[in-house]
Design a protein around this motif. Structure first.
Motif, short mmCIF file in Angstrom:
data_model
loop_
_atom_site.label_atom_id
_atom_site.label_comp_id
_atom_site.label_asym_id
_atom_site.label_seq_id
_atom_site.Cartn_x
_atom_site.Cartn_y
_atom_site.Cartn_z
N SER A 1 0.84 -1.21 0.00
CA SER A 1 0.00 0.00 0.00
C SER A 1 0.86 1.25 0.00
O SER A 1 0.62 2.21 0.73
N ARG A 2 1.88 1.23 -0.81
CA ARG A 2 2.85 2.32 -0.89
C ARG A 2 2.68 3.03 -2.23
O ARG A 2 2.63 2.39 -3.28
N GLY A 3 2.58 4.34 -2.20
CA GLY A 3 2.41 5.08 -3.44
C GLY A 3 1.03 4.85 -4.02
O GLY A 3 0.06 4.52 -3.32
N GLU A 4 0.92 5.00 -5.32
CA GLU A 4 -0.37 4.85 -5.97
C GLU A 4 -0.75 3.39 -6.19
O GLU A 4 -1.93 3.04 -6.25
N GLY A 5 0.24 2.51 -6.32
CA GLY A 5 -0.05 1.12 -6.58
C GLY A 5 -0.73 0.94 -7.93
O GLY A 5 -0.59 1.75 -8.84
N MET A 6 -1.52 -0.12 -8.06
CA MET A 6 -2.22 -0.40 -9.31
C MET A 6 -3.72 -0.28 -9.11
O MET A 6 -4.25 -0.73 -8.09
N ASP A 7 -4.37 0.32 -10.07
CA ASP A 7 -5.83 0.38 -10.06
C ASP A 7 -6.38 -0.87 -10.72
O ASP A 7 -5.94 -1.23 -11.82
N PRO A 8 -7.34 -1.55 -10.08
CA PRO A 8 -7.93 -2.72 -10.74
C PRO A 8 -8.63 -2.31 -12.01
O PRO A 8 -9.38 -1.34 -12.05
N GLY A 9 -8.35 -2.98 -13.06
CA GLY A 9 -8.93 -2.64 -14.36
C GLY A 9 -9.39 -3.87 -15.09
O GLY A 9 -9.26 -5.01 -14.62
N THR A 10 -9.96 -3.64 -16.27
CA THR A 10 -10.44 -4.74 -17.09
C THR A 10 -9.30 -5.27 -17.95
O THR A 10 -8.55 -4.51 -18.54
N MET A 11 -9.16 -6.56 -17.99
CA MET A 11 -8.13 -7.17 -18.82
C MET A 11 -8.69 -8.44 -19.44
O MET A 11 -9.70 -8.98 -18.98
N GLU A 12 -8.03 -8.87 -20.46
CA GLU A 12 -8.45 -10.09 -21.15
C GLU A 12 -7.38 -11.15 -20.96
O GLU A 12 -6.21 -10.94 -21.25
N ILE A 13 -7.79 -12.30 -20.44
CA ILE A 13 -6.90 -13.45 -20.29
C ILE A 13 -7.34 -14.50 -21.29
O ILE A 13 -8.47 -15.01 -21.21
N GLY A 14 -6.49 -14.82 -22.25
CA GLY A 14 -6.82 -15.81 -23.25
C GLY A 14 -6.66 -17.22 -22.73
O GLY A 14 -5.60 -17.58 -22.23
N VAL A 15 -7.71 -18.01 -22.82
CA VAL A 15 -7.69 -19.42 -22.42
C VAL A 15 -8.19 -20.25 -23.59
O VAL A 15 -9.29 -20.01 -24.09
N ILE A 16 -7.40 -21.19 -24.04
CA ILE A 16 -7.75 -22.01 -25.19
C ILE A 16 -8.18 -23.39 -24.71
O ILE A 16 -7.45 -24.06 -23.99
#
Length: 562
Positions: free
Chosen positions: A261-276
């Motif tokens: 929890s240091r700095g801005e960190g990462m904002d949860p966002g939308t991503m695509e995970i390819g699963v075949i």
């Protein structure tokens, strides 16, 4: 005065005097040798290749010696009425001292050696002939550890059939191929192994050199893929905004900042995970093939199925959840994906995504690094097309192949279809690396049948013993019968299950009218497919509401498809 026996009396294997070879290598390596310094560049490369062959042959002999030592020590200990567990520990301790290695490491090496010697003769012969590295051979031996000896032998037969196509692979892909074949031959066992492996989740922190540390987390595959992609996207975003840190440095900093929890960190966002996933897995789970996660590799189908069930159960909390379903097609000859092309110089998103799915990791010979860039095999400036045939997913180092004096060329078959890519160094060394084979068992079966048919035609006098009627290939190789035989019989009152090459469209035709699947046209008009193409999206909200209306929430929809 008694003297210690000379090492030469020990370093003898049959009629081969290994002591003279050892003394020569010790002198050349330790004290230097004018003969090495006088070698030309080509002669030095030949020497290195020969030493590699020597080292792989030694590794194969060492594997057999370790298995013999274990057996001999155990027999002697048991003859003295020691407990079998004590005998095993004694054998490992003796081997650890002989190899100058830790007992834990030696135990792993002995276990993988035992599997190679007793159940995988094809892999052991390939190691002895230098067709794969010792690291790759022992990686395969560790992967098949949970399997029964019979299943290991079947995996060995399939991998041996694919040897000509795997020789340019890295260690990671060798293990991935073994896991993929083992899953295809034993889907139920793969599900059980995954359930057991989930219990071993852990995090470890170890000290590294120069004031650094190494953090290792053992997580489920999809969680690992999400973490890696989140960090990679954040690093790319930071670089695009002018951050001068390296890609990996940004990923490491974001990882630490987010956890602490240091700095801005990462904002949860939308991503695509390819699963075949194959259509066989979706329609007949009892005969499921392994799933493949983009950028990560092979995972048990049951893992992906559980994740999708969990996602469908949380549809009310996440109304934006979508499971996109896209049709991909494999070449029956080598199991590689086939599909789209573009006229632009830059690889468009759909084509770039397709390459990342079909290649998974860097396609340079012997490299398993993550893909950082899609590269034109024949440079665009030299007339190379922006297409699947001319595209290769490469890591950051191998994209600079021209600067290192290397060049690559696509190798086509008689029909003009891309089969592999041949790399050539400045001094003429060659290696080949193809895409991922998503159907290793099926392609091995077809190649074996063609070879047997060719043998029958060239040696007609043996046709009686080798004919399918007298001695069919299915009886000669267990992996053929157990994998590609008939599927389940027809269920009473139900439709006939599809065969192993059934089209997913049969299931889609039933789901689209129900409103569960939403059909989408191709996202890029300039794309051309070898087969008819359409994308579909699972609407999680609709599925959940329909199931709730029926009083049952099963969440049986399953995601991305091959």
């Amino acid at each position: 005065m008694n003297s210690t026996p000379a090492p030469a009396s020990v370093l003898r294997l049959g009629e081969v005097d290994l002591s003279s070879v050892l003394s020569g290598l010790v002198h050349a390596g330790g004290d230097g040798s004018g003969s090495i310094e006088r070698l030309s560049t080509q002669a030095t490369l030949s020497l290195l290749d020969g030493l590699r062959e020597v080292s792989t042959a030694i590794a194969a002999v060492q594997a057999r010696a370790l298995v013999h030592l274990e057996s001999a020590v155990k027999d002697e200990c048991l003859a003295k009425e020691m407990a079998p567990r004590v005998a095993l520990k004694t054998a490992r301790a003796e081997a650890a001292f002989a190899l100058h290695a830790a007992p834990a490491v030696t135990g792993q090496t002995m276990s993988s050696s035992r599997r190679l010697v007793q159940s995988m003769p094809g892999m052991l012969r390939a190691l002895a002939h230098g067709r794969l590295s010792p690291e790759a051979a022992h990686r395969v031996g560790r992967v098949v550890g949970p399997a029964a000896p019979e299943l290991r032998s079947q995996v060995d037969q399939v991998l041996t059939e694919h040897l000509p196509y795997l020789e340019g692979c890295g260690v990671q892909q060798w293990g991935d191929e073994a896991e993929k074949v083992m899953h295809a031959l034993d889907p139920q066992g793969a599900a059980a192994r995954h359930t057991h492996a989930v219990q071993s989740r852990n995090v470890s922190v170890r000290r590294a050199e120069n004031g650094m540390s190494v953090v290792t987390a053992r997580l489920t595959a999809l969680d690992g893929a999400r973490i890696r992609k989140s960090l990679a996207l954040e690093a790319e975003r930071a670089r695009a905004h002018g951050d001068r840190r390296g890609h990996q440095q940004i990923m490491a900093d974001m990882f630490a900042d987010t956890l602490l929890s240091r700095g801005e960190g990462m904002d949860p966002g939308t991503m695509e995970i390819g699963v075949i996933i194959t259509d066989r897995s979706l329609l007949v789970p009892e005969h499921a093939d392994p799933a493949v996660i983009e950028g990560l590799g092979t995972v048990p189908y049951e893992h992906v199925r559980d994740e999708m069930r969990r996602a469908m159960a949380s549809a009310d909390d996440d109304p934006e959840l979508r499971l996109a379903l896209r049709n991909l097609y494999t070449d029956p000859e080598d199991g590689q994906l086939v599909a789209i092309e573009s006229r632009a110089r830059a690889f468009p998103p759909a084509l770039a995504r397709f390459l990342s799915w079909s290649h998974l990791t860097c396609r340079a010979p012997y490299c398993d690094a993550p893909i950082r860039q899609n590269d034109h095999i024949t440079p665009y400036a030299a007339g190379g097309a922006t297409s699947v045939d001319n595209g290769n997913g490469l890591c950051g180092i191998d994209t600079q192949k021209e600067e290192a004096g290397m060049r690559a060329a696509v190798i086509h078959d008689d029909t003009g279809r891309r089969r592999t890519v041949e790399w050539t160094t400045r001094y003429g060394q060659k290696a080949r690396r193809s895409g991922i084979n998503f159907d290793p068992v099926g392609t091995a079966l077809r190649r074996r049948h063609r070879r047997l048919s060719a043998t029958e035609q060239t040696t007609p006098e043996q046709s009686t013993s080798m004919s399918p009627t007298a001695n069919p290939p299915e009886q000669q190789t267990g992996w053929v019968m157990h994998t590609l035989g008939e599927l389940e019989p027809t269920r009473e009152g139900g439709p006939t299950p599809p065969d192993s090459h059934a089209s997913l469209h049969r299931a889609i035709c039933q789901l689209v009218p129900a409103g569960i699947l939403i059909r989408k046209p191709p996202s890029h008009p300039g794309q051309r497919l070898l087969c008819a193409h359409s994308d579909y999206v699972f609407d999680a909200t609709r599925i959940t509401s329909r199931l709730k209306a029926k009083g049952e929430v099963r969440g049986e929809a399953r995601g991305e498809e091959k």
